[in-house]
Design an enzyme around this catalytic site. Structure first.
Site, mmCIF file in Angstrom:
data_model
loop_
_atom_site.group_PDB
_atom_site.id
_atom_site.type_symbol
_atom_site.label_atom_id
_atom_site.label_comp_id
_atom_site.label_asym_id
_atom_site.label_seq_id
_atom_site.Cartn_x
_atom_site.Cartn_y
_atom_site.Cartn_z
ATOM 1 N N PHE A 10 0.762 -1.416 -0.310
ATOM 2 C CA PHE A 10 -0.284 0.071 -0.213
ATOM 3 C C PHE A 10 1.587 1.174 0.063
ATOM 4 C CE2 PHE A 10 -3.561 2.934 0.982
ATOM 5 C CZ PHE A 10 -4.469 2.425 1.118
ATOM 6 N N ILE A 70 -0.935 7.785 5.207
ATOM 7 C CA ILE A 70 -1.128 9.005 5.158
ATOM 8 C C ILE A 70 -2.193 9.207 5.237
ATOM 9 C CG2 ILE A 70 -1.326 10.788 3.162
ATOM 10 C CD1 ILE A 70 0.804 8.131 1.430
ATOM 11 N N HIS A 76 -9.241 5.545 9.037
ATOM 12 C CA HIS A 76 -9.426 4.817 9.786
ATOM 13 C C HIS A 76 -7.916 4.926 9.936
ATOM 14 C CE1 HIS A 76 -9.703 2.284 5.915
ATOM 15 N NE2 HIS A 76 -9.291 0.706 6.882
HETATM 16 C C1 DLZ Z 1 -7.445 -0.260 3.945
HETATM 17 C C2 DLZ Z 1 -5.403 1.171 3.950
HETATM 18 C C3 DLZ Z 1 -5.965 2.176 3.773
HETATM 19 C C4 DLZ Z 1 -7.040 2.740 3.896
HETATM 20 N N1 DLZ Z 1 -4.870 2.932 3.856
HETATM 21 C C5 DLZ Z 1 -3.610 2.326 4.204
HETATM 22 C C6 DLZ Z 1 -2.335 3.050 3.633
HETATM 23 O O1 DLZ Z 1 -1.791 4.175 4.558
HETATM 24 N N2 DLZ Z 1 -0.938 2.612 4.221
HETATM 25 C C7 DLZ Z 1 -1.521 1.150 4.348
HETATM 26 O O2 DLZ Z 1 -0.213 0.551 4.603
HETATM 27 N N3 DLZ Z 1 -2.547 -0.061 4.718
HETATM 28 C C8 DLZ Z 1 -3.854 0.917 4.094
HETATM 29 N N4 DLZ Z 1 -4.651 0.452 4.133
HETATM 30 C C9 DLZ Z 1 -4.613 -1.283 3.743
HETATM 31 C C10 DLZ Z 1 -4.365 -2.058 5.188
HETATM 32 O O3 DLZ Z 1 -3.169 -1.942 6.315
HETATM 33 C C11 DLZ Z 1 -4.692 -3.255 4.896
HETATM 34 O O4 DLZ Z 1 -3.969 -3.998 4.456
HETATM 35 C C12 DLZ Z 1 -6.021 -4.452 4.772
HETATM 36 O O5 DLZ Z 1 -7.442 -3.062 5.779
HETATM 37 C C13 DLZ Z 1 -6.035 -5.694 4.710
HETATM 38 O O6 DLZ Z 1 -6.392 -6.186 5.813
#
Ligand code: DLZ
Length: 145
Positions: A10, A70, A76
């Site tokens: 991500f 970010i 959340h």
């Molecule tokens: C869902 C999500 C969101 C909205 N934002 C981030 C982020 O900014 N950075 C990150 O590493 N992961 C994010 N995720 C994904 C969650 O960490 C996770 O991979 C998902 O909720 C699936 O369990």
């Protein structure tokens, strides 16, 4: 010494740069590419479990954890950041393998990129250096695996 890097996909426009910084830090410290294993996970929330699994394998002396949260783009944010930080600490305590925290928590993409620059100031590099320092400390304590 063998080190694992667990890195979240991500926001990979940032985490790729953290990974490059961590790899450079480990190379500068004398590790060969073959002494470093990289585990990609979907997001920061998944880092602790992967870190615990690789630590429990007994193959590595430390785990470098890299991710990027970010705030602007993540309602959340606090939940994921808190679960990630506490999960990493719990995994390190459970396995007694040092784990460093190279997970950025920023309010914007610009702020995140500032912390993922090439060379000094790259938080991935700093996390790699912290992991190595802790691995040596644990080894010196006689608790090394
Ligand atoms: C869902 C999500 C969101 C909205 N934002 C981030 C982020 O900014 N950075 C990150 O590493 N992961 C994010 N995720 C994904 C969650 O960490 C996770 O991979 C998902 O909720 C699936 O369990």
């Amino acid at each position: 010494m063998r080190i694992a890097i667990v890195v979240a996909r991500f926001n990979d426009f940032v985490t790729e740069r953290l990974l490059a910084g961590a790899r450079a830090g480990l190379t500068d410290a004398g590790l060969a590419d073959g002494d470093v294993e990289v585990w990609w996970v979907p997001g920061a929330f998944e880092i602790p479990l992967a870190a615990e699994c690789v630590a429990a394998s007994g193959r590595v002396s430390a785990v470098v954890c890299l991710g990027c949260l970010i705030k602007g783009a993540t309602p959340h944010f606090e939940y994921i950041a808190s679960a990630c930080a506490h999960g990493i600490m719990a995994a390190a305590s459970k396995t007694r393998i040092p784990m460093s925290f190279g997970v950025l928590t920023t309010t914007s993409a610009e702020e995140a990129l500032e912390r993922a620059v090439e060379g000094r100031g790259n938080k991935g590099r700093e996390a790699a250096e912290a992991a190595l320092e802790m691995a040596r400390l644990v080894a010196a304590s006689g608790d090394a695996r």
